[in-house]
Design a protein around this motif. Structure first.
Motif, PDB file in Angstrom:
ATOM      1  N   PRO A   1       0.610  -1.335   0.528  1.00 42.11           N
ATOM      2  CA  PRO A   1       0.476   0.035  -0.449  1.00 42.11           C
ATOM      3  C   PRO A   1       0.694   0.917   0.223  1.00 42.11           C
ATOM      4  CG  PRO A   1       0.108  -1.079   2.236  1.00 42.11           C
ATOM      5  CD  PRO A   1       0.029  -2.035   1.213  1.00 42.11           C
ATOM      6  N   LEU A   2       2.110   1.296   1.196  1.00 50.67           N
ATOM      7  CA  LEU A   2       3.032   2.621   0.369  1.00 50.67           C
ATOM      8  C   LEU A   2       4.216   2.243   0.400  1.00 50.67           C
ATOM      9  CD1 LEU A   2       1.728   5.202   0.258  1.00 50.67           C
ATOM     10  CD2 LEU A   2       2.390   5.700   3.017  1.00 50.67           C
ATOM     11  N   ASP A   3       4.548   1.445  -0.259  1.00 53.03           N
ATOM     12  CA  ASP A   3       6.002   1.638  -0.405  1.00 53.03           C
ATOM     13  C   ASP A   3       7.478   2.607   0.196  1.00 53.03           C
ATOM     14  OD1 ASP A   3       8.108  -0.910  -0.945  1.00 53.03           O
ATOM     15  OD2 ASP A   3       9.081   0.633  -2.059  1.00 53.03           O
ATOM     16  N   GLY A   4       8.472   2.148   0.551  1.00 46.28           N
ATOM     17  CA  GLY A   4       9.187   2.934   1.650  1.00 46.28           C
ATOM     18  C   GLY A   4       8.629   4.517   2.379  1.00 46.28           C
ATOM     19  N   SER A   5       7.328   4.155   3.025  1.00 46.02           N
ATOM     20  CA  SER A   5       6.544   4.291   4.096  1.00 46.02           C
ATOM     21  C   SER A   5       7.972   5.332   5.121  1.00 46.02           C
ATOM     22  CB  SER A   5       5.529   3.769   4.305  1.00 46.02           C
ATOM     23  OG  SER A   5       6.158   3.043   5.755  1.00 46.02           O
ATOM     24  N   SER A   6       8.730   4.936   5.393  1.00 45.75           N
ATOM     25  CA  SER A   6       9.963   4.835   6.171  1.00 45.75           C
ATOM     26  C   SER A   6      10.567   6.566   5.759  1.00 45.75           C
ATOM     27  CB  SER A   6      11.361   4.379   6.823  1.00 45.75           C
ATOM     28  OG  SER A   6      11.530   4.300   5.816  1.00 45.75           O
ATOM     29  N   ASN A   7      10.190   7.030   4.637  1.00 45.91           N
ATOM     30  CA  ASN A   7      10.402   8.129   4.401  1.00 45.91           C
ATOM     31  C   ASN A   7       9.313   9.281   4.257  1.00 45.91           C
ATOM     32  OD1 ASN A   7      12.848   7.267   3.253  1.00 45.91           O
ATOM     33  ND2 ASN A   7      12.147   5.899   1.355  1.00 45.91           N
ATOM     34  N   ILE A   8       8.318   9.035   4.739  1.00 43.96           N
ATOM     35  CA  ILE A   8       7.348   9.767   4.518  1.00 43.96           C
ATOM     36  C   ILE A   8       8.120  10.941   5.323  1.00 43.96           C
ATOM     37  CG2 ILE A   8       4.806  10.444   5.442  1.00 43.96           C
ATOM     38  CD1 ILE A   8       4.484   8.000   4.296  1.00 43.96           C
ATOM     39  N   ASP A   9       8.584  10.837   6.604  1.00 39.89           N
ATOM     40  CA  ASP A   9       8.707  11.356   7.460  1.00 39.89           C
ATOM     41  C   ASP A   9       9.261  13.176   7.175  1.00 39.89           C
ATOM     42  OD1 ASP A   9       7.106  10.204   9.344  1.00 39.89           O
ATOM     43  OD2 ASP A   9       8.609  10.074  11.125  1.00 39.89           O
ATOM     44  N   TYR A  10      10.444  12.513   5.902  1.00 39.45           N
ATOM     45  CA  TYR A  10      11.347  13.409   5.180  1.00 39.45           C
ATOM     46  C   TYR A  10      11.018  14.291   3.586  1.00 39.45           C
ATOM     47  CZ  TYR A  10      13.299  10.629   8.898  1.00 39.45           C
ATOM     48  OH  TYR A  10      13.524   9.568   9.991  1.00 39.45           O
ATOM     49  N   ASN A  11       9.912  14.393   2.992  1.00 37.22           N
ATOM     50  CA  ASN A  11       8.675  14.207   2.263  1.00 37.22           C
ATOM     51  C   ASN A  11       9.752  13.616   1.182  1.00 37.22           C
ATOM     52  OD1 ASN A  11       7.373  16.095   0.891  1.00 37.22           O
ATOM     53  ND2 ASN A  11       8.104  18.149   1.700  1.00 37.22           N
ATOM     54  N   ILE A  12       9.971  12.686   0.733  1.00 40.29           N
ATOM     55  CA  ILE A  12      10.527  12.047  -0.043  1.00 40.29           C
ATOM     56  C   ILE A  12       9.477  11.237  -0.510  1.00 40.29           C
ATOM     57  CG2 ILE A  12      12.308   9.921  -0.416  1.00 40.29           C
ATOM     58  CD1 ILE A  12      13.737  11.260   1.863  1.00 40.29           C
ATOM     59  N   PRO A  13       9.730  10.639  -1.785  1.00 43.54           N
ATOM     60  CA  PRO A  13       8.585   9.591  -2.548  1.00 43.54           C
ATOM     61  C   PRO A  13       8.274   9.145  -2.266  1.00 43.54           C
ATOM     62  CG  PRO A  13       9.646  11.246  -4.471  1.00 43.54           C
ATOM     63  CD  PRO A  13      10.252  11.646  -3.146  1.00 43.54           C
ATOM     64  N   VAL A  14       7.312   8.444  -1.789  1.00 43.72           N
ATOM     65  CA  VAL A  14       6.586   7.268  -1.732  1.00 43.72           C
ATOM     66  C   VAL A  14       5.535   6.730  -2.720  1.00 43.72           C
ATOM     67  CG1 VAL A  14       6.969   7.190   0.590  1.00 43.72           C
ATOM     68  CG2 VAL A  14       5.044   8.056  -0.016  1.00 43.72           C
ATOM     69  N   GLY A  15       5.793   5.635  -2.981  1.00 40.05           N
ATOM     70  CA  GLY A  15       4.481   4.499  -4.153  1.00 40.05           C
ATOM     71  C   GLY A  15       2.875   3.636  -3.370  1.00 40.05           C
ATOM     72  N   THR A  16       2.804   2.942  -4.384  1.00 35.48           N
ATOM     73  CA  THR A  16       1.948   2.377  -4.101  1.00 35.48           C
ATOM     74  C   THR A  16       1.789   1.473  -4.947  1.00 35.48           C
ATOM     75  OG1 THR A  16      -0.287   3.476  -3.258  1.00 35.48           O
ATOM     76  CG2 THR A  16      -0.826   1.073  -3.943  1.00 35.48           C
ATOM     77  N   ILE A  17       2.603  -0.204  -4.612  1.00 31.78           N
ATOM     78  CA  ILE A  17       2.364  -1.483  -6.013  1.00 31.78           C
ATOM     79  C   ILE A  17       1.399  -1.761  -5.962  1.00 31.78           C
ATOM     80  CG2 ILE A  17       4.021  -2.669  -7.262  1.00 31.78           C
ATOM     81  CD1 ILE A  17       6.294  -1.488  -5.200  1.00 31.78           C
ATOM     82  N   PHE A  18       0.697  -2.364  -7.532  1.00 32.53           N
ATOM     83  CA  PHE A  18       0.095  -3.346  -7.129  1.00 32.53           C
ATOM     84  C   PHE A  18      -0.124  -4.746  -7.893  1.00 32.53           C
ATOM     85  CE2 PHE A  18      -2.124  -1.944 -11.115  1.00 32.53           C
ATOM     86  CZ  PHE A  18      -1.929  -0.392 -11.161  1.00 32.53           C
ATOM     87  N   SER A  19      -0.674  -5.614  -8.224  1.00 29.10           N
ATOM     88  CA  SER A  19      -0.320  -6.352  -8.849  1.00 29.10           C
ATOM     89  C   SER A  19      -2.303  -7.042  -9.472  1.00 29.10           C
ATOM     90  CB  SER A  19       0.622  -7.978  -9.085  1.00 29.10           C
ATOM     91  OG  SER A  19       1.505  -7.369  -7.765  1.00 29.10           O
ATOM     92  N   ILE A  20      -2.001  -8.018 -10.993  1.00 32.06           N
ATOM     93  CA  ILE A  20      -3.403  -8.655 -10.245  1.00 32.06           C
ATOM     94  C   ILE A  20      -2.972  -9.995 -11.019  1.00 32.06           C
ATOM     95  CG2 ILE A  20      -6.158  -8.296 -11.511  1.00 32.06           C
ATOM     96  CD1 ILE A  20      -5.453  -5.306 -11.300  1.00 32.06           C
ATOM     97  N   TYR A  21      -3.936 -10.924 -10.691  1.00 34.94           N
ATOM     98  CA  TYR A  21      -4.393 -12.465 -11.200  1.00 34.94           C
ATOM     99  C   TYR A  21      -5.461 -12.966 -11.367  1.00 34.94           C
ATOM    100  CZ  TYR A  21       1.042 -12.505  -9.584  1.00 34.94           C
ATOM    101  OH  TYR A  21       2.816 -12.086  -9.151  1.00 34.94           O
ATOM    102  N   ARG A  22      -5.167 -13.148 -12.489  1.00 33.33           N
ATOM    103  CA  ARG A  22      -7.314 -14.456 -12.213  1.00 33.33           C
ATOM    104  C   ARG A  22      -6.735 -15.271 -10.951  1.00 33.33           C
ATOM    105  NH1 ARG A  22      -5.630 -14.123 -17.223  1.00 33.33           N
ATOM    106  NH2 ARG A  22      -7.056 -12.591 -18.341  1.00 33.33           N
ATOM    107  N   ARG A  23      -8.026 -15.834 -10.868  1.00 28.97           N
ATOM    108  CA  ARG A  23      -7.837 -16.487  -9.011  1.00 28.97           C
ATOM    109  C   ARG A  23      -7.523 -18.298  -9.912  1.00 28.97           C
ATOM    110  NH1 ARG A  23     -13.898 -16.847  -6.611  1.00 28.97           N
ATOM    111  NH2 ARG A  23     -11.932 -18.486  -5.703  1.00 28.97           N
ATOM    112  N   ILE A  24      -7.161 -18.909  -9.444  1.00 24.80           N
ATOM    113  CA  ILE A  24      -6.968 -20.538  -9.685  1.00 24.80           C
ATOM    114  C   ILE A  24      -8.144 -21.852  -9.779  1.00 24.80           C
ATOM    115  CG2 ILE A  24      -5.465 -22.441  -9.858  1.00 24.80           C
ATOM    116  CD1 ILE A  24      -3.226 -20.155  -9.124  1.00 24.80           C
ATOM    117  N   THR A  25      -7.909 -20.787  -8.282  1.00 19.96           N
ATOM    118  CA  THR A  25      -9.400 -22.321  -8.028  1.00 19.96           C
ATOM    119  C   THR A  25     -10.458 -21.534  -8.294  1.00 19.96           C
ATOM    120  OG1 THR A  25      -9.177 -19.939  -6.127  1.00 19.96           O
ATOM    121  CG2 THR A  25      -8.480 -22.377  -5.868  1.00 19.96           C
TER     122      THR A  25
END
Ligand code: AFP
Length: 346
Positions: free
Chosen positions: A122-146
Motif C-alpha cells: 500500500p505504501l512502499d518506502g513509508s519510512s521516508n514519509i517523514d522526510y518528504n521523499i516520494p513513496v508509492g503504492t505497488i499493485f498486482s492483479i492475477y486471475r484466480r486459480i481456484t
C-alpha cells in the motif's frame, strides 16, 4: 498498443485509456477495466493524504490524536485500508493480500467473490514519509486459480509470469500512475484540480544507453564478491565501461520510476547483514514481480541474480528476493558477474 493522439489537444483520461485498450479484446467483460479504475481511485484518495502539506497526521509513526480528537492512522495503514475497502464489495476480486498483513485478506462473505486476485504494497518506502521523499503504492492483479467460492492462499502464490496487470502509483512532486496489462507500459499524471489521471507518458520504453545505477552502496561490505565486482564495473573501476551516475532514493517506486524513464538499473541484492534475511529486503510478491512485469513490458528485465523474477513461484506471501531490475544488458551483466564470482546461488 500505442495511443498516439492524432489531435494534439486530445485529453486521454485513465478511464478512456483503459476502455480503449479493452476494445482490443472483444471477449473482455470490462471487469478488469473497472478494477483498474478502482485502483486509480484508491491512488487519488491516498494522494489526497500524502500531498496535504504540513499535516501533523503524516508525521508520526505512532497513532496520535488529531485536533478533532480523532485517532490518526499511520499513513501506510490508511493506504492499506483504502485499497481494501474500495475493492472488498465490488464482486471483482476473490481475495486480496497486502504487504501490511500477515495473511491474505478475504472478501467479506456478504459480498460476491470475483475472478481476480489483488495483491499490493500500500505504501512502499513509508519510512521516508517523514522526510518528504516520494513513496508509492505497488499493485498486482492475477486471475484466480481456484474455480469458485472465496479465494485462497493458492490464488495469491502465482509466479509473476501469470500477471494480468501490474502497476504503481508514485506520490512525488506530482502523483503518477504507471500500469501495464501486457500491452506496453503507460503513465498518467494526476491533475489535482481536475481530479483525473491524464495520459502523460504513453508507451514507455526504457531508454538506451542507461544513465543511472541505484543501490545502497552503504551495505557493500555485506555483499557477495560477484555483486561487489558488478558494482565496481558500474562505477568504471574495472576499466571495462564508462561509469554510470549513482542515484539512490531508498524508496523503491521512486528509484524504479527514474530508471524506467531515464535508463538504468536498481538492485537490492542478497546480503549477509541479517542472517534472518539472506535474500535481501524486498518482497517477491508485492514488489519484485510487479516491477519485473512492468520492466519487461518496457523492454527491460528483472532477475534475482540468477533467473528471471517472473519465473519464480512464490512459496509464501512475504518471501524476500534479491532484485536486479532495469535495462536488460545491465541486469544480464549482473547475472554474469554473479555466475562468474559467486558460482552457486548467493
Ligand atoms: P520502507 O518501507 O521501510 O521505507 O522500505 C523501503 C524499501 O522496502 C524499498 O522501498 C527501498 O528500495 C528499500 O526498502 C530501501 O532499503 P534500504 O534502506 O535498506 O536501502
Amino acid at each position: 498498443m500505442t495511443i498516439r493522439p492524432e489531435d494534439p489537444y486530445r485529453i486521454v483520461t485513465i478511464e478512456r485509456h483503459i476502455l480503449e485498450m479493452q476494445k482490443q479484446f472483444p471477449d473482455a467483460t470490462g471487469v478488469l477495466t473497472q478494477l483498474l479504475y478502482d485502483i486509480a481511485l484508491a491512488g487519488k484518495v491516498i494522494a489526497s493524504r500524502t500531498t496535504r502539506a504540513g499535516l501533523a497526521e503524516i508525521l508520526g509513526r505512532t497513532e496520535k490524536v488529531n485536533v478533532q480528537g480523532e485517532v490518526v492512522q499511520k499513513l501506510d495503514r490508511f493506504a492499506d485500508l483504502t485499497i481494501y475497502r474500495l475493492n472488498d464489495h465490488t464482486g471483482r476480486v476473490a481475495i486480496m493480500a497486502s504487504e501490511e498483513n500477515e495473511n491474505p485478506l478475504p472478501i467479506p462473505s456478504k459480498y460476491p467473490a470475483g475472478k481476480y486476485v489483488l495483491l499490493f504494497d500500500p505504501l512502499d518506502g513509508s519510512s521516508n514519509i517523514d522526510y518528504n521523499i516520494p513513496v508509492g503504492t505497488i499493485f498486482s492483479i492475477y486471475r484466480r486459480i481456484t474455480p469458485a467460492g472465496p479465494g485462497t492462499l493458492e490464488d495469491c502464490l502465482q509466479p509473476g509470469r501469470n500477471l494480468v496487470a501490474a502497476g504503481y502509483i508514485i506520490y512525488g512532486s506530482s502523483t503518477m500512475l504507471v500500469y501495464t496489462t501486457g500491452q506496453g507500459v503507460h503513465g498518467f499524471t494526476l491533475d489535482p484540480y481536475v481530479g483525473e489521471f491524464l495520459l502523460s507518458h504513453p508507451d514507455i520504453r526504457i531508454p538506451e544507453p542507461p544513465v543511472y545505477f541505484s543501490a545502497n552502496l552503504g551495505y557493500r561490505m555485506h555483499w557477495s564478491e560477484g555483486v561487489k565486482r558488478f558494482s565496481d564495473h558500474l562505477q568504471g573501476l574495472d576499466g571495462q565501461a564508462q561509469p554510470l551516475s549513482l542515484r539512490y532514493v531508498g524508496s523503491l517506486v521512486a528509484d524504479f520510476h527514474r530508471n524506467l524513464l531515464a535508463g538504468g538499473i536498481f538492485y537490492y541484492p542478497a546480503d549477509y547483514r541479517d542472517p534472518k534475511k539472506p535474500k535481501g529486503k524486498l518482497r517477491l510478491v508485492y514488489e519484485a514481480a510487479p516491477l519485473a512485469f512492468i520492466a519487461e513490458q518496457a523492454g527491460g528485465y528483472a532477475s534475482d541474480g540468477e533467473r528471471n523474477i517472473l519465473d519464480i513461484v512464490p512459496t509464501s506471501l512475504h518471501q524476500r528476493t534479491p532484485l536486479f531490475v532495469g535495462n536488460r544488458n545491465l541486469v544480464e551483466k549482473a547475472e554474469e558477474f554473479i555466475r562468474l564470482f559467486d558460482g552457486v546461488r548467493v
